[in-house]
Design an enzyme around this catalytic site. Structure first.
Site, mmCIF file in Angstrom:
data_model
loop_
_atom_site.group_PDB
_atom_site.id
_atom_site.type_symbol
_atom_site.label_atom_id
_atom_site.label_comp_id
_atom_site.label_asym_id
_atom_site.label_seq_id
_atom_site.Cartn_x
_atom_site.Cartn_y
_atom_site.Cartn_z
ATOM 1 N N ASP A 380 0.848 -1.194 0.000
ATOM 2 C CA ASP A 380 0.000 0.000 0.000
ATOM 3 C C ASP A 380 0.882 1.242 0.000
ATOM 4 O OD1 ASP A 380 -2.987 0.898 0.509
ATOM 5 O OD2 ASP A 380 -1.706 2.190 1.739
ATOM 6 N N GLU A 423 -4.867 2.405 -4.220
ATOM 7 C CA GLU A 423 -3.402 2.466 -4.260
ATOM 8 C C GLU A 423 -2.768 1.208 -3.664
ATOM 9 O OE1 GLU A 423 -4.627 4.624 -0.411
ATOM 10 O OE2 GLU A 423 -5.418 4.259 -2.416
#
Length: 526
Positions: A380, A423
């Site tokens: 992440d 993301e």
């Protein structure tokens, strides 16, 4: 019984024998056995001591003795030929008297056919396809009746040859269609272009009976051809098989889009340079363009016919197969492109979440069956929302694209990289030990940390947090592995971000494999 009645009965017996032999010839499945019967018919009708039939394999080519009957001093294994340059190309019947010049062009044929012999052309569709010859004629030469019988027998032989060749051609076409059906069946069962290519070369090599066959595909950007599938071609040749368009035989075919059929690859022809054929037993070759939707996609090469040099029939067969093979290759590529589009994230060019889940289940099942190991890694980007807020979504997209490219370049082709959402990325590392898995994750973390992404006239830096789960140490089910990796990812965030976190058991296993090669930012989570 008077002489006339005896002669009539003898003639009836002779005709009955001829009819029986003609029936045998009609039932023959190939040219050789059929013509052997015809040679016997010719000898019987002319009271000759010997008869033979020469047949040309292709128009204008040399004629080969394929059938003989009677007192012929030769064996079946001998290769008896009539050369194209000799008088046999003449379409006129010819009698060879005993005082014929020795340079007549027939001195290589059996003695029985050199003198006191009568030669009759075999003609089909206006082309001479062979010769019927009888020797040892009564009185030394044929009378008018014998000549007429020979012409009729020659016509019958020509008809048999044409019919049998047509039947063989039809059988070949059926074999081609069967092979193509197999290609189509495999195509419908797989999206792997390489499997389709391998099936094509294997099927064609078997169909045309060649020792070497290859497919070279065109790289349009580089204007180069490279072998993508082959049988009978040395591995080093396959690896180094780059040809520029216009270079050599294959390159010329790619440049012109036209087939090249060479009788001898060592000889230059029409400006085409020859090639090194030392690895081939036979020197003829066929190179055919592969075209789909009007555009060249590659070339198909066949070399080294096992039994003889290539003929026009072989050329027709290869061209027919190539036309269908090109369609199969193009379809496989289109299907592959559609499949790739359906499972690939358009922005990052990594796999989508659904495909990741599907493939992870398959890899876990395989690892369980083989007692293998794999790692699931969740990644992440840290503070990504701030990048979007400060620089805009276009810069955010560029950061996602750049990060995805870094991840794809840093893992192996057998590994899997997917965009898990937003993301967040997910990675599956197949057949890796804990030490190797952690080393890869640390390298990825460092690469992202050091990367700079364009933002107008500025550059953006970002970091990423990692969570790792190992099969079978941390979990044995796909869903459980993702949950463990996600929990470790959350632990990385809580510990300050920009780090790799895994279970204590994985850390201990990694340390037991080999001494640490340097400080890492890997942490253990309970």
């Amino acid at each position: 019984m008077d002489t006339t009645a005896m002669e009539r009965n003898e003639r009836i017996d002779q005709l009955m024998t001829v009819l029986r032999l003609m029936g045998e010839a009609q039932e023959a499945s190939s040219v050789g056995p059929a013509l052997k019967v015809v040679a016997e018919i010719a000898a019987l009708l002319t009271n000759s001591s010997s008869a033979g039939i020469f047949v040309a394999e292709e128009q204008g080519g040399e004629m080969r003795l394929v059938a003989q009957f009677g007192q012929v001093a030769t064996t079946a294994s001998e290769d008896i030929l009539l050369r194209p340059s000799s008088w046999v190309r003449s379409r006129e019947s010819r009698f060879i008297p005993r005082d014929q010049d020795e340079n007549s062009g027939i001195k290589d044929v059996p003695e029985a056919f050199r003198h006191d012999a009568y030669w009759v052309p075999l003609v089909s569709s206006g082309e001479t396809i062979g010769r019927l010859v009888v020797g040892g004629l009564p009185g030394g030469r044929p009378d008018r009746t014998a000549m007429e019988f020979l012409r009729l027998t020659a016509a019958y032989a020509s008809s048999l040859i044409s019919g049998l060749r047509l039947r063989a051609a039809l059988y070949q076409r059926v074999a081609v269609l069967t092979a193509l059906a197999q290609v189509s069946h495999t195509l419908s069962a797989t999206l792997d272009v390489n499997r389709v290519l391998n099936l094509i070369v294997e099927s064609l090599a078997r169909l045309v009976d060649v020792a070497a066959c290859s497919i070279m595909l065109l790289d349009r950007e580089r204007q180069e051809l490279k072998i993508h599938a082959a049988v009978g071609v040395p591995e080093d040749v396959v690896k180094n098989s780059v040809r520029k368009v216009g270079e050599g035989i294959s390159g010329r075919v790619a440049a012109t889009g036209k087939t090249i059929f060479l009788r001898d690859v060592n000889m230059a022809q029409d400006g085409i340079s020859g090639c090194n054929s030392s690895r081939y037993q036979r020197k003829s070759c066929i190179c055919v363009p592969l075209k789909a939707r009007g555009e060249l996609i590659g070339v198909l090469n066949v070399n080294d016919k096992k039994t003889r040099d290539f003929t026009g029939e072989d050329l027709n067969l290869v061209e027919l197969f190539a036309a269908q093979a090109a369609v199969a290759i193009d379809n496989a590529r289109v299907h592959g492109l559609l499949w790739k589009t359906s499972v690939t994230d358009g922005l990052t060019q990594t796999f989508v979440h659904t495909y990741f889940q599907q493939r992870l289940a398959e890899l876990v099942r395989l690892a369980a069956e083989t007692r293998g190991r794999l790692a699931v890694v969740m990644v992440d980007l840290d503070h990504f929302k701030a990048v979007n807020d400060q620089y805009g979504h276009q810069v955010g997209d560029a950061v996602l694209q750049g990060t995805a490219a870094l991840l794809r370049r840093a893992v192996r082709s057998v590994d899997l990289v997917a965009r898990y959402g937003g993301e967040e990325f997910a990675i599956v590392l197949s057949e890796v030990s804990p030490r190797i898995a952690l080393a890869i994750c640390e390298r990825l973390r460092r690469n992202i940390e050091q990367a700079r992404f364009p933002a107008g006239d500025r550059q953006v830096a970002i970091t990423a947090s990692f969570g790792v789960a190992m099969f079978p140490v941390d979990a044995q089910e796909p869903t459980a592995l993702v949950e463990v990796a996600d929990r470790h990812l959350y632990a990385s965030k809580q510990a300050g971000r920009n780090r790799v976190t895994c279970s204590r058991a994985v850390i201990e296993m990694a340390m037991s494999e080999a001494p640490a090669s340097g400080a890492t930012r890997s942490d253990a989570s309970a």
